[in-house]
Design an enzyme around this catalytic site. Structure first.
Site, PDB file in Angstrom:
ATOM      1  N   CYS A   2       0.823  -1.422  -0.117  1.00  0.00           N
ATOM      2  CA  CYS A   2       0.093   0.076  -0.074  1.00  0.00           C
ATOM      3  C   CYS A   2       0.756   1.333  -0.065  1.00  0.00           C
ATOM      4  O   CYS A   2       2.198   1.270   0.404  1.00  0.00           O
ATOM      5  CB  CYS A   2      -0.863   0.080   1.176  1.00  0.00           C
ATOM      6  SG  CYS A   2      -1.689  -1.330   1.298  1.00  0.00           S
ATOM      7  N   ARG A  27       1.563   1.570  -5.935  1.00  0.00           N
ATOM      8  CA  ARG A  27       1.781   0.403  -4.952  1.00  0.00           C
ATOM      9  C   ARG A  27       0.495  -0.317  -4.748  1.00  0.00           C
ATOM     10  O   ARG A  27       0.588  -1.397  -4.147  1.00  0.00           O
ATOM     11  CB  ARG A  27       2.143   1.169  -3.665  1.00  0.00           C
ATOM     12  CG  ARG A  27       3.494   2.053  -3.757  1.00  0.00           C
ATOM     13  CD  ARG A  27       3.923   2.724  -2.510  1.00  0.00           C
ATOM     14  NE  ARG A  27       4.199   1.735  -1.410  1.00  0.00           N
ATOM     15  CZ  ARG A  27       5.468   1.697  -1.416  1.00  0.00           C
ATOM     16  NH1 ARG A  27       6.393   2.217  -1.889  1.00  0.00           N
ATOM     17  NH2 ARG A  27       5.982   0.806  -0.330  1.00  0.00           N
ATOM     18  N   TRP A  76      -3.763  -2.051  -1.545  1.00  0.00           N
ATOM     19  CA  TRP A  76      -3.711  -3.240  -2.150  1.00  0.00           C
ATOM     20  C   TRP A  76      -4.107  -4.422  -0.896  1.00  0.00           C
ATOM     21  O   TRP A  76      -3.414  -4.642  -0.050  1.00  0.00           O
ATOM     22  CB  TRP A  76      -2.346  -3.715  -2.692  1.00  0.00           C
ATOM     23  CG  TRP A  76      -2.159  -4.846  -3.303  1.00  0.00           C
ATOM     24  CD1 TRP A  76      -2.465  -4.949  -4.918  1.00  0.00           C
ATOM     25  CD2 TRP A  76      -1.886  -6.316  -2.930  1.00  0.00           C
ATOM     26  NE1 TRP A  76      -2.294  -6.426  -5.199  1.00  0.00           N
ATOM     27  CE2 TRP A  76      -1.972  -6.881  -4.147  1.00  0.00           C
ATOM     28  CE3 TRP A  76      -1.488  -6.763  -1.708  1.00  0.00           C
ATOM     29  CZ2 TRP A  76      -1.684  -8.600  -3.902  1.00  0.00           C
ATOM     30  CZ3 TRP A  76      -1.374  -8.031  -1.627  1.00  0.00           C
ATOM     31  CH2 TRP A  76      -1.311  -8.908  -2.881  1.00  0.00           C
ATOM     32  N   ASN A 100       0.499   0.265   5.992  1.00  0.00           N
ATOM     33  CA  ASN A 100       1.218  -0.713   4.937  1.00  0.00           C
ATOM     34  C   ASN A 100       1.803  -1.749   5.546  1.00  0.00           C
ATOM     35  O   ASN A 100       2.591  -1.661   6.601  1.00  0.00           O
ATOM     36  CB  ASN A 100       2.058   0.039   4.151  1.00  0.00           C
ATOM     37  CG  ASN A 100       3.079  -0.870   3.047  1.00  0.00           C
ATOM     38  OD1 ASN A 100       2.470  -1.710   2.617  1.00  0.00           O
ATOM     39  ND2 ASN A 100       4.307  -0.480   2.837  1.00  0.00           N
ATOM     40  N   GLY A 101       1.631  -3.137   5.248  1.00  0.00           N
ATOM     41  CA  GLY A 101       2.221  -4.248   5.689  1.00  0.00           C
ATOM     42  C   GLY A 101       0.981  -5.189   6.238  1.00  0.00           C
ATOM     43  O   GLY A 101      -0.103  -5.316   5.761  1.00  0.00           O
ATOM     44  N   GLU A 476       9.846 -14.506 -19.459  1.00  0.00           N
ATOM     45  CA  GLU A 476       9.641 -13.379 -19.104  1.00  0.00           C
ATOM     46  C   GLU A 476       8.469 -12.903 -20.279  1.00  0.00           C
ATOM     47  O   GLU A 476       7.356 -12.269 -19.575  1.00  0.00           O
ATOM     48  CB  GLU A 476      10.745 -12.383 -19.334  1.00  0.00           C
ATOM     49  CG  GLU A 476      10.690 -10.754 -19.174  1.00  0.00           C
ATOM     50  CD  GLU A 476       9.936 -10.396 -17.792  1.00  0.00           C
ATOM     51  OE1 GLU A 476       9.898 -11.065 -16.943  1.00  0.00           O
ATOM     52  OE2 GLU A 476       9.496  -9.345 -17.792  1.00  0.00           O
ATOM     53  N   LYS A 480       4.713 -11.266 -18.727  1.00  0.00           N
ATOM     54  CA  LYS A 480       4.192 -10.111 -19.175  1.00  0.00           C
ATOM     55  C   LYS A 480       2.842 -10.512 -19.871  1.00  0.00           C
ATOM     56  O   LYS A 480       1.845  -9.301 -19.426  1.00  0.00           O
ATOM     57  CB  LYS A 480       5.139  -9.516 -20.381  1.00  0.00           C
ATOM     58  CG  LYS A 480       5.492  -8.156 -20.222  1.00  0.00           C
ATOM     59  CD  LYS A 480       6.519  -7.659 -19.595  1.00  0.00           C
ATOM     60  CE  LYS A 480       6.345  -7.972 -18.131  1.00  0.00           C
ATOM     61  NZ  LYS A 480       7.482  -7.562 -16.952  1.00  0.00           N
ATOM     62  N   GLU A 483       0.142 -10.961 -17.230  1.00  0.00           N
ATOM     63  CA  GLU A 483      -0.255 -10.015 -15.956  1.00  0.00           C
ATOM     64  C   GLU A 483      -1.071  -8.973 -16.603  1.00  0.00           C
ATOM     65  O   GLU A 483      -1.723  -8.405 -15.776  1.00  0.00           O
ATOM     66  CB  GLU A 483       1.137  -9.603 -15.413  1.00  0.00           C
ATOM     67  CG  GLU A 483       2.064  -8.745 -15.868  1.00  0.00           C
ATOM     68  CD  GLU A 483       3.242  -8.225 -15.287  1.00  0.00           C
ATOM     69  OE1 GLU A 483       4.480  -8.088 -15.522  1.00  0.00           O
ATOM     70  OE2 GLU A 483       3.048  -8.181 -13.814  1.00  0.00           O
ATOM     71  N   HIS A 499       7.118 -33.526 -24.179  1.00  0.00           N
ATOM     72  CA  HIS A 499       7.164 -34.268 -22.922  1.00  0.00           C
ATOM     73  C   HIS A 499       6.142 -34.425 -22.130  1.00  0.00           C
ATOM     74  O   HIS A 499       6.084 -34.524 -20.772  1.00  0.00           O
ATOM     75  CB  HIS A 499       8.537 -34.431 -22.096  1.00  0.00           C
ATOM     76  CG  HIS A 499       9.898 -34.626 -22.981  1.00  0.00           C
ATOM     77  ND1 HIS A 499      10.027 -35.937 -23.242  1.00  0.00           N
ATOM     78  CD2 HIS A 499      10.591 -33.948 -23.724  1.00  0.00           C
ATOM     79  CE1 HIS A 499      11.127 -36.097 -23.833  1.00  0.00           C
ATOM     80  NE2 HIS A 499      11.685 -34.836 -24.052  1.00  0.00           N
ATOM     81  N   LYS A 593       2.594  -2.514  -7.835  1.00  0.00           N
ATOM     82  CA  LYS A 593       3.875  -2.431  -8.483  1.00  0.00           C
ATOM     83  C   LYS A 593       5.181  -2.899  -7.503  1.00  0.00           C
ATOM     84  O   LYS A 593       5.988  -3.693  -7.895  1.00  0.00           O
ATOM     85  CB  LYS A 593       4.320  -0.849  -8.618  1.00  0.00           C
ATOM     86  CG  LYS A 593       5.653  -0.950  -9.267  1.00  0.00           C
ATOM     87  CD  LYS A 593       5.750  -1.030 -10.761  1.00  0.00           C
ATOM     88  CE  LYS A 593       6.861  -0.928 -11.461  1.00  0.00           C
ATOM     89  NZ  LYS A 593       7.055  -1.640 -12.723  1.00  0.00           N
TER      90      LYS A 593
HETATM   91  O1  M6R Z   1      10.637  -4.203  -7.430  1.00  0.00           O
HETATM   92  P1  M6R Z   1      11.306  -5.620  -7.924  1.00  0.00           P
HETATM   93  O2  M6R Z   1      11.843  -5.680  -8.974  1.00  0.00           O
HETATM   94  O3  M6R Z   1      11.710  -6.280  -6.677  1.00  0.00           O
HETATM   95  O4  M6R Z   1       9.905  -6.477  -8.158  1.00  0.00           O
HETATM   96  C1  M6R Z   1       9.924  -7.784  -8.481  1.00  0.00           C
HETATM   97  C2  M6R Z   1       8.661  -8.236  -9.019  1.00  0.00           C
HETATM   98  O5  M6R Z   1       7.560  -8.025  -8.144  1.00  0.00           O
HETATM   99  C3  M6R Z   1       8.459  -7.719 -10.495  1.00  0.00           C
HETATM  100  O6  M6R Z   1       9.462  -7.706 -11.134  1.00  0.00           O
HETATM  101  C4  M6R Z   1       7.070  -8.097 -11.189  1.00  0.00           C
HETATM  102  O7  M6R Z   1       7.209  -9.620 -11.136  1.00  0.00           O
HETATM  103  C5  M6R Z   1       6.439  -7.353 -12.189  1.00  0.00           C
HETATM  104  N1  M6R Z   1       5.859  -6.447 -11.955  1.00  0.00           N
HETATM  105  C6  M6R Z   1       6.427  -8.113 -13.403  1.00  0.00           C
HETATM  106  O8  M6R Z   1       6.359  -7.148 -14.534  1.00  0.00           O
END
Ligand code: M6R
Length: 598
Positions: A2, A27, A76, A100-101, A476, A480, A483, A499, A593
């Protein structure tokens, strides 16, 4: 996950808090709210909403709130559904709180307090506990100290007490919280970029602060005052802007060539890798490349491990932080461990940094956000210079992480005599010149990606397949896509498909092949034929003679450098797919994020 902000001072608090919340919305954006002292300081108003910040703005436009002291929150959800009752701030008695937490023992607190609650959040229970102590002590600072000694878990709290006019208390454990002077008053924020500060102090675990319009006092966990903690800062706080782009994600993909140049320039000198804060001896003695991160950062680590092995025979492994922190550690005194994080605030990554430090390892951070927790906690830091990355899906930060990791590998290889200076200088030059040039997506490619995304947008299941470094990129690329577009997708090494997972290939399934590696293209084409024979619809990022697939040309960079040309293209493919399916690419559902909770 958050975002929290508090302000007390001479200026209009509402404006500052709302501006800060806009900067912190990345966040978490399930719900939001704020509370403010009335102008005479007699009462606190709480306004909160389920939904994004614009819903709160609309609500605020219907009320007259003239205030110099306010706290705000963008959520969040962890405990409790996304409802107005569960949105922050929470009020119990005379206490109002944003958090936050995660409070781990909230159920126990609830049963001990024996009172009724409006919502189901852990935060409301913590608020009630603080209020109970406030009733007993009539002293905000002491009430917080007493309650926090009972609270288990992680928190950054901002707290107001109705009897303590225009005063905000801040305290944290294992969650980022910064207090500082700026904007003609005192501020507390989760992220330094959300407020214009002249001085700042990161609260360490257990510390707290009392903010009034006249100043800030910082206290140790036992309550004694800590003098001289506020330091000057020159962090630039520009509110991130889309600069005419419809979304941050698109803007950030387009910024890749520029930020790659910045990252390479900042970490090279005289044409060779150069890291200000890392002694040569560290990399000279680095026997293995051990990399730890989460999500995209972990994928960057996988790519680096592959490259180090291919390029100079340095062996290594990449680990997912949330797994590593609970596994039997193999790290020993003197080992080097590389931590990758865009935000520098990811809870699992931070836990691994602390664990590896306690085992005597040298912790090396590859971090994008200056003044982040990881940047303070690592022994040495290589900064990526991606700038603010606002879209939840990491794009430009990922390629900058790759560039920084490659420079690290080049330097270690040079110091260990695995590569000559001539070779390292040649590779560094490619990274500086050819890589940014080839990461640029011209209009023709953009249109190709868009048209192919349009053709495949309705596939509800996708596979990403590739071999060698392409197989790593698939992880990756697949992340992408899922998400931002909510398409179910899986990444597979191309040869592994038969397999098991090939049983899922039907004419409804699209298979995205990444094939930049010329050496392996023949083998990959065999796998493409296997998919095609079962009716699977093929997309190819690369170069092939095969006619029965939609091709996104990508043959400009070869070998270890191919990720820099391929990544912006698969990122753009995910962006367009999201757009074409009516999804918000910048703020995908259920995500935030920076993941500051476990
Ligand atoms: O801030 P960070 O790089 O530590 O974040 C790690 C992951 O949460 C972040 O890379 C997440 O997987 C991305 N939103 C994916 O696009």
């Amino acid at each position: 996950m958050c975002g929290i902000i508090g302000y007390t001072g001479k200026d209009q608090a509402l404006q500052i808090v709302m501006r800060g919340l806009a900067a912190l919305e990345y966040r978490g954006y399930d719900s939001c709210g704020l509370s403010a002292f009335s102008s005479d300081g007699d009462e606190i108003t709480v306004i909160k909403k389920a939904g994004r910040l614009k819903v709160l703005s609309e609500a605020l436009s219907t009320v007259q709130l003239n205030t110099r002291c306010a706290i705000g929150h963008t959520r969040w959800a962890t405990h409790g559904a996304v409802t107005e009752e569960n949105a922050h701030p929470h009020r119990v008695g005379k206490t109002v709180i944003v958090h936050n937490g995660i409070i781990e023992n909230y159920k126990q607190i609830e049963s001990e307090l024996q009172c009724s609650f409006q919502g189901s959040t852990d935060t409301e229970r913590a608020c009630a506990l603080i209020d109970r102590y406030y009733e007993q002590t009539h002293d905000g600072k002491q009430a917080i100290i007493n309650a926090c000694s009972q609270i288990e878990g992680s928190y950054a709290f901002l707290i107001m007490f109705e009897d303590e006019k225009d005063t905000i208390y801040a305290t944290s454990r294992a969650c980022p919280l910064i207090v500082g002077h700026g904007e003609n008053g005192s501020c507390a924020i989760s992220d330094i970029s959300a407020c214009r500060l002249d001085t700042y102090c990161r609260l360490n675990d257990g510390e707290s602060a009392r903010l009034t319009p006249d100043g800030i006092s910082v206290y140790a966990s036992d309550g004694h005052e800590l003098k001289g903690r506020l330091l000057p800062t020159d962090v630039k706080t520009e509110l991130p802007s889309k600069n005419g782009y419809p979304h941050f994600m698109l803007k950030e993909i387009n910024e890749i060539p520029t930020v790659l140049r910045k990252t390479v320039d900042a970490n090279t000198k005289d044409g060779l890798p150069f890291f200000k804060s890392i002694p040569d001896s560290v990399l000279k003695d680095m026997k293995r490349l051990t990399v730890i991160g989460c999500g995209t950062a972990y994928h960057a680590g996988l790519c680096a491990v592959h490259t180090a092995r291919e390029l100079s025979g340095i062996d290594g492994a990449a680990y997912i932080a949330s797994e590593y922190r609970y596994s039997r550690p193999t790290v020993k005194k003197g080992d080097v461990v590389v931590f990758i994080s865009q935000s520098g605030e990811t809870a699992d990554t931070l836990a691994c940094i602390r664990m590896c430090r306690s085992l005597g390892a040298y912790t090396l951070g590859i971090i994008n956000v200056p003044y982040s927790t990881a940047s303070f906690e690592c022994d040495g830091v290589i900064y990526t210079h991606a700038g603010f990355e606002i879209a939840v899906a990491s794009t430009k930060a990922y390629v900058c992480q790759l560039a920084a990791l490659y420079l690290l590998i080049f330097k270690a290889s040079l110091l260990q005599n695995a590569l000559s200076e001539k070779k390292v200088s040649e590779y560094t030059k490619i990274l500086k010149n050819d890589v940014p040039e080839n990461a640029y997506i011209d209009e023709e490619k953009r249109k190709t990606v868009y048209n192919i995304a349009k053709k495949h947008k309705d596939s509800e299941n996708m596979f990403y397949i590739g071999r060698g470094i392409d197989s790593i990129l698939c992880s990756e690329a697949s992340l992408k896509l899922k998400e931002v577009s909510y398409i179910h997708s899986e990444a597979y090494p191309a040869g592994e498909l038969k397999h098991g997972a090939i049983s899922l290939i039907t004419p409804d399934v699209s298979v995205f092949v990444i094939a930049t590696d010329k050496k392996l293209i023949g083998k990959t084409e065999n796998n493409m034929q296997e998919v095609s024979s079962r009716g699977g619809r093929l997309i190819l990022l690369g170069d092939s003679e095969m006619k029965s697939c939609d091709i996104i040309p990508c043959n400009s960079l070869q070998g270890i450098f191919s990720p820099f040309a391929a990544s912006p293209l698969f990122q753009l493919y995910a962006y367009y797919t999201a757009l074409l399916r009516g999804c918000d690419p910048d703020m995908p559902r259920n995500l935030a994020k920076s993941v500051t909770v476990e």
